[in-house]
Design an enzyme around this catalytic site. Structure first.
Site, PDB file in Angstrom:
ATOM      1  CB  SER A   1      -0.848   0.002   1.274  1.00  0.00           C
ATOM      2  OG  SER A   1      -1.422   1.289   1.476  1.00  0.00           O
TER       3      SER A   1
ATOM      4  CE1 TYR B   1      -4.257  -2.385   4.880  1.00  0.00           C
ATOM      5  CE2 TYR B   1      -3.462  -0.136   4.631  1.00  0.00           C
ATOM      6  CZ  TYR B   1      -3.913  -1.314   4.068  1.00  0.00           C
ATOM      7  OH  TYR B   1      -4.010  -1.425   2.691  1.00  0.00           O
TER       8      TYR B   1
HETATM    9  C1  BGC Z   1      -6.278   1.470   2.206  1.00  0.00           C
HETATM   10  C2  BGC Z   1      -7.517   2.277   1.909  1.00  0.00           C
HETATM   11  C3  BGC Z   1      -7.158   3.753   1.735  1.00  0.00           C
HETATM   12  C4  BGC Z   1      -6.039   3.882   0.726  1.00  0.00           C
HETATM   13  C5  BGC Z   1      -5.574   5.339   0.561  1.00  0.00           C
HETATM   14  C6  BGC Z   1      -5.238   1.721   1.171  1.00  0.00           C
HETATM   15  O1  BGC Z   1      -4.080   1.007   1.477  1.00  0.00           O
HETATM   16  O2  BGC Z   1      -6.609   0.077   2.235  1.00  0.00           O
HETATM   17  O3  BGC Z   1      -8.436   2.134   2.981  1.00  0.00           O
HETATM   18  O4  BGC Z   1      -8.291   4.463   1.287  1.00  0.00           O
HETATM   19  O5  BGC Z   1      -4.931   3.109   1.126  1.00  0.00           O
HETATM   20  O6  BGC Z   1      -5.324   5.952   1.782  1.00  0.00           O
END
Ligand code: BGC
Length: 255
Positions: free
Chosen positions: A143, A156
């Site tokens: 991410s 996360y």
């Molecule tokens: C997350 C989303 C978030 C996006 C941008 C992703 O990794 O799972 O919930 O909207 O990042 O911030």
């Protein structure tokens, strides 16, 4: 077709980015094992679409937080589709909470799927490759939050920071075996993981204001990157993260 004759396992592919990746790899010629945890109808629908493309496929259930299940998942995929070439560690979860309210259950859930599950799925895949003396591709769904702070989602962001370091470490350790390891860092993609945000028009407007390309990503925006990393066009790429975020990560402007 860039992936003809290849076989892939995509975790969390009954919906969202994983679904798009599974379909795209199949479209490029790969046979694909579709893993799911709790969404059998979604997995079944994906498998039917892959079969229509003329590829071999199987839907396999497993709880990635349990190492025994992860090992069974990889073994089942091999039994049903034959030796594997590509692993896409896509499955991921997030839980929103103020830091001081985070429960042990939610913390463990995020870490168990995003880090422990990814770690041991990769280990089972690598053991399979080494035993079969085959090269391979590992693609981790990270991410932008492997870099970018994500307040209220600290577990996360920590898990994705861990994925980044795992990618770098394994790229070195597995290179002698012809196994490459890379990550994709999606930005804001319209998928079930961020449904709460998508349903809140004010938050959505604020988020779009931070994205230079002024739109959310689609799962297909990420699937194309995964297909590239799985293909021989990416033979010389290992240990890196490809960011696909419409410019979100490095967006800074003076007003
Ligand atoms: C997350 C989303 C978030 C996006 C941008 C992703 O990794 O799972 O919930 O909207 O990042 O911030």
């Amino acid at each position: 077709m860039r992936l003809e004759g290849k076989t892939a396992l995509v975790t969390g592919s009954s919906q969202g980015i994983g679904e798009a990746v599974a379909l795209r790899l199949a479209d490029e010629g790969a046979d694909v094992a579709v893993h799911y945890r709790s969404h059998p109808e979604g997995a079944q629908a994906v498998v039917e679409r892959i079969a229509k493309l003329g590829r071999r496929t199987a839907a396999i259930q497993a709880d990635l937080s349990r190492v025994t299940e992860v090992r069974r998942l990889v073994a089942d995929a091999v039994t049903r589709l034959g030796p594997l070439d590509i692993l896409v560690n896509n499955a991921g979860v997030e839980r929103r909470a103020d830091f001081w309210d985070v429960s042990e259950t939610d913390y463990d859930f995020v870490m168990d799927v995003n880090l422990k599950g990814l770690f041991f799925t990769t280990q089972a895949f690598v053991r399979h490759l080494l035993a079969a003396k085959r090269p391979g591709r590992i693609i981790n769904m990270s991410s932008v939050h492997e870099e970018l702070p994500f307040p209220h989602f600290t577990s996360y962001a920590m898990s994705k920071g861990g994925v980044r370091m795992m990618t770098r470490n394994l790229a070195i350790e597995l290179a002698p075996f012809g196994i490459t390891v890379n990550s994709i860092a999606p930005g804001a993609i319209a998928t079930p993981i961020n449904r709460a945000l998508l349903d809140d028009s004010e938050k959505l407007r604020a988020l779009l204001g931070n994205i230079p390309l002024k739109r959310l990503g689609a799962p297909s925006d990420i699937a194309g990157v995964a297909a590239f990393l799985a293909s021989s066009d990416a033979d010389y790429i290992t240990g890196t993260t490809l960011v696909a975020d419409g410019g979100l990560l490095w967006n800074y402007q003076e007003q």
